[in-house]
Design a protein around this motif. Structure first.
Motif, PDB file in Angstrom:
ATOM      1  N   MET A  79      13.870 -29.985   3.334  1.00 47.82           N
ATOM      2  CA  MET A  79      13.395 -30.212   4.698  1.00 47.82           C
ATOM      3  C   MET A  79      14.214 -29.363   5.659  1.00 47.82           C
ATOM      4  O   MET A  79      15.428 -29.448   5.667  1.00 47.82           O
ATOM      5  CB  MET A  79      13.535 -31.701   5.007  1.00 47.82           C
ATOM      6  N   ASN A  80      13.562 -28.537   6.436  1.00 44.79           N
ATOM      7  CA  ASN A  80      14.286 -27.739   7.412  1.00 44.79           C
ATOM      8  C   ASN A  80      14.449 -28.506   8.717  1.00 44.79           C
ATOM      9  O   ASN A  80      13.856 -29.552   8.910  1.00 44.79           O
ATOM     10  CB  ASN A  80      13.615 -26.380   7.616  1.00 44.79           C
ATOM     11  N   ARG A  81      15.248 -27.961   9.599  1.00 39.75           N
ATOM     12  CA  ARG A  81      15.585 -28.652  10.851  1.00 39.75           C
ATOM     13  C   ARG A  81      14.884 -28.058  12.068  1.00 39.75           C
ATOM     14  O   ARG A  81      15.264 -28.365  13.199  1.00 39.75           O
ATOM     15  CB  ARG A  81      17.089 -28.607  11.030  1.00 39.75           C
ATOM     16  N   LEU A  82      13.901 -27.236  11.883  1.00 41.49           N
ATOM     17  CA  LEU A  82      13.263 -26.571  13.008  1.00 41.49           C
ATOM     18  C   LEU A  82      12.667 -27.553  14.014  1.00 41.49           C
ATOM     19  O   LEU A  82      12.878 -27.425  15.217  1.00 41.49           O
ATOM     20  CB  LEU A  82      12.180 -25.610  12.516  1.00 41.49           C
ATOM     21  N   LYS A  83      11.925 -28.527  13.523  1.00 39.67           N
ATOM     22  CA  LYS A  83      11.280 -29.490  14.418  1.00 39.67           C
ATOM     23  C   LYS A  83      12.311 -30.302  15.191  1.00 39.67           C
ATOM     24  O   LYS A  83      12.186 -30.499  16.403  1.00 39.67           O
ATOM     25  CB  LYS A  83      10.364 -30.420  13.611  1.00 39.67           C
ATOM     26  N   GLU A  84      13.335 -30.743  14.475  1.00 42.92           N
ATOM     27  CA  GLU A  84      14.403 -31.530  15.099  1.00 42.92           C
ATOM     28  C   GLU A  84      15.064 -30.741  16.235  1.00 42.92           C
ATOM     29  O   GLU A  84      15.243 -31.259  17.342  1.00 42.92           O
ATOM     30  CB  GLU A  84      15.430 -31.876  14.015  1.00 42.92           C
ATOM     31  N   LEU A  85      15.414 -29.489  15.979  1.00 41.31           N
ATOM     32  CA  LEU A  85      16.082 -28.672  16.993  1.00 41.31           C
ATOM     33  C   LEU A  85      15.144 -28.305  18.140  1.00 41.31           C
ATOM     34  O   LEU A  85      15.564 -28.262  19.297  1.00 41.31           O
ATOM     35  CB  LEU A  85      16.674 -27.416  16.352  1.00 41.31           C
ATOM     36  N   ARG A  86      13.888 -28.059  17.817  1.00 41.83           N
ATOM     37  CA  ARG A  86      12.910 -27.761  18.875  1.00 41.83           C
ATOM     38  C   ARG A  86      12.786 -28.938  19.827  1.00 41.83           C
ATOM     39  O   ARG A  86      12.805 -28.780  21.055  1.00 41.83           O
ATOM     40  CB  ARG A  86      11.543 -27.437  18.248  1.00 41.83           C
ATOM     41  N   LYS A  87      12.695 -30.139  19.261  1.00 45.37           N
ATOM     42  CA  LYS A  87      12.565 -31.340  20.099  1.00 45.37           C
ATOM     43  C   LYS A  87      13.826 -31.592  20.913  1.00 45.37           C
ATOM     44  O   LYS A  87      13.755 -32.048  22.046  1.00 45.37           O
ATOM     45  CB  LYS A  87      12.204 -32.544  19.236  1.00 45.37           C
ATOM     46  N   GLU A  88      14.990 -31.297  20.327  1.00 42.81           N
ATOM     47  CA  GLU A  88      16.249 -31.436  21.068  1.00 42.81           C
ATOM     48  C   GLU A  88      16.258 -30.537  22.302  1.00 42.81           C
ATOM     49  O   GLU A  88      16.842 -30.890  23.326  1.00 42.81           O
ATOM     50  CB  GLU A  88      17.446 -31.097  20.184  1.00 42.81           C
ATOM     51  N   LYS A  89      15.616 -29.379  22.196  1.00 44.69           N
ATOM     52  CA  LYS A  89      15.520 -28.459  23.333  1.00 44.69           C
ATOM     53  C   LYS A  89      14.400 -28.862  24.293  1.00 44.69           C
ATOM     54  O   LYS A  89      14.224 -28.240  25.336  1.00 44.69           O
ATOM     55  CB  LYS A  89      15.267 -27.027  22.847  1.00 44.69           C
TER      56      LYS A  89
ATOM     57  N   LEU B  42       4.640 -21.492  13.509  1.00 47.49           N
ATOM     58  CA  LEU B  42       5.837 -22.325  13.657  1.00 47.49           C
ATOM     59  C   LEU B  42       5.601 -23.723  13.096  1.00 47.49           C
ATOM     60  O   LEU B  42       6.480 -24.307  12.457  1.00 47.49           O
ATOM     61  CB  LEU B  42       6.255 -22.405  15.123  1.00 47.49           C
ATOM     62  N   SER B  43       4.409 -24.258  13.317  1.00 48.42           N
ATOM     63  CA  SER B  43       4.069 -25.572  12.781  1.00 48.42           C
ATOM     64  C   SER B  43       4.130 -25.564  11.255  1.00 48.42           C
ATOM     65  O   SER B  43       4.635 -26.511  10.636  1.00 48.42           O
ATOM     66  CB  SER B  43       2.674 -25.991  13.254  1.00 48.42           C
ATOM     67  N   GLN B  44       3.615 -24.509  10.647  1.00 47.22           N
ATOM     68  CA  GLN B  44       3.671 -24.405   9.186  1.00 47.22           C
ATOM     69  C   GLN B  44       5.115 -24.318   8.689  1.00 47.22           C
ATOM     70  O   GLN B  44       5.453 -24.886   7.657  1.00 47.22           O
ATOM     71  CB  GLN B  44       2.870 -23.190   8.713  1.00 47.22           C
ATOM     72  N   TYR B  45       5.969 -23.612   9.429  1.00 48.10           N
ATOM     73  CA  TYR B  45       7.383 -23.540   9.063  1.00 48.10           C
ATOM     74  C   TYR B  45       8.019 -24.931   9.158  1.00 48.10           C
ATOM     75  O   TYR B  45       8.738 -25.350   8.259  1.00 48.10           O
ATOM     76  CB  TYR B  45       8.151 -22.601   9.995  1.00 48.10           C
ATOM     77  N   GLU B  46       7.743 -25.629  10.241  1.00 49.24           N
ATOM     78  CA  GLU B  46       8.320 -26.955  10.441  1.00 49.24           C
ATOM     79  C   GLU B  46       7.907 -27.938   9.359  1.00 49.24           C
ATOM     80  O   GLU B  46       8.697 -28.784   8.954  1.00 49.24           O
ATOM     81  CB  GLU B  46       7.899 -27.525  11.804  1.00 49.24           C
ATOM     82  N   ASN B  47       6.681 -27.828   8.904  1.00 51.82           N
ATOM     83  CA  ASN B  47       6.148 -28.781   7.938  1.00 51.82           C
ATOM     84  C   ASN B  47       6.286 -28.327   6.489  1.00 51.82           C
ATOM     85  O   ASN B  47       5.797 -28.988   5.583  1.00 51.82           O
ATOM     86  CB  ASN B  47       4.689 -29.090   8.267  1.00 51.82           C
TER      87      ASN B  47
END
Length: 113
Positions: A1-11, A29-34
């Motif tokens: 599981m990558n952290r892209l979604k978590e970091l995006r939401k933090e921003k 980006l959605s495909q990367y996050e999921n």
């Protein structure tokens, strides 16, 4: 599981906003996050720069944030080497993490001298 979604939401960013800032499609980006698509090495670096994080951390490495600077350097080097060595294989982030942990364990326990 990558952290892209978590970091995006933090921003406080939507996928669309992040896509505009990075000049990338929000659907990509959605495909990367999921985890449905894996970024290329240069894209991981672009994302890492954007979030001021390391590529291994973005990819879901759980131990990276507690490593000292020398260990982080080794970890980053091994990650890049793995990307090159396994370029044609579609490794899941969990599989990559298991391989990295196995290597780290072996180094810590003197199995590589």
């Amino acid at each position: 599981m990558n952290r892209l979604k978590e970091l995006r939401k933090e921003k406080g960013l939507t996928l669309k906003q992040m896509g505009q800032l990075l000049n990338m499609l929000d659907s990509t980006l959605s495909q990367y996050e999921n985890g449905r698509r894996r970024p290329k090495e240069e894209t991981w670096k672009k994302l890492a720069d954007f979030f001021d994080a390391s590529v291994p951390y973005l990819q879901g490495a759980t131990t990276y944030e507690v490593l000292d600077p020398l260990e982080k350097g080794i970890y980053d080097h091994v990650t890049v080497a793995m990307d090159r060595a396994f370029n044609e294989y579609a490794l899941l982030p969990e599989t990559r993490e298991k391989i990295l942990k196995t290597i780290a364990y072996s180094i810590e326990n003197g199995e590589f001298n």
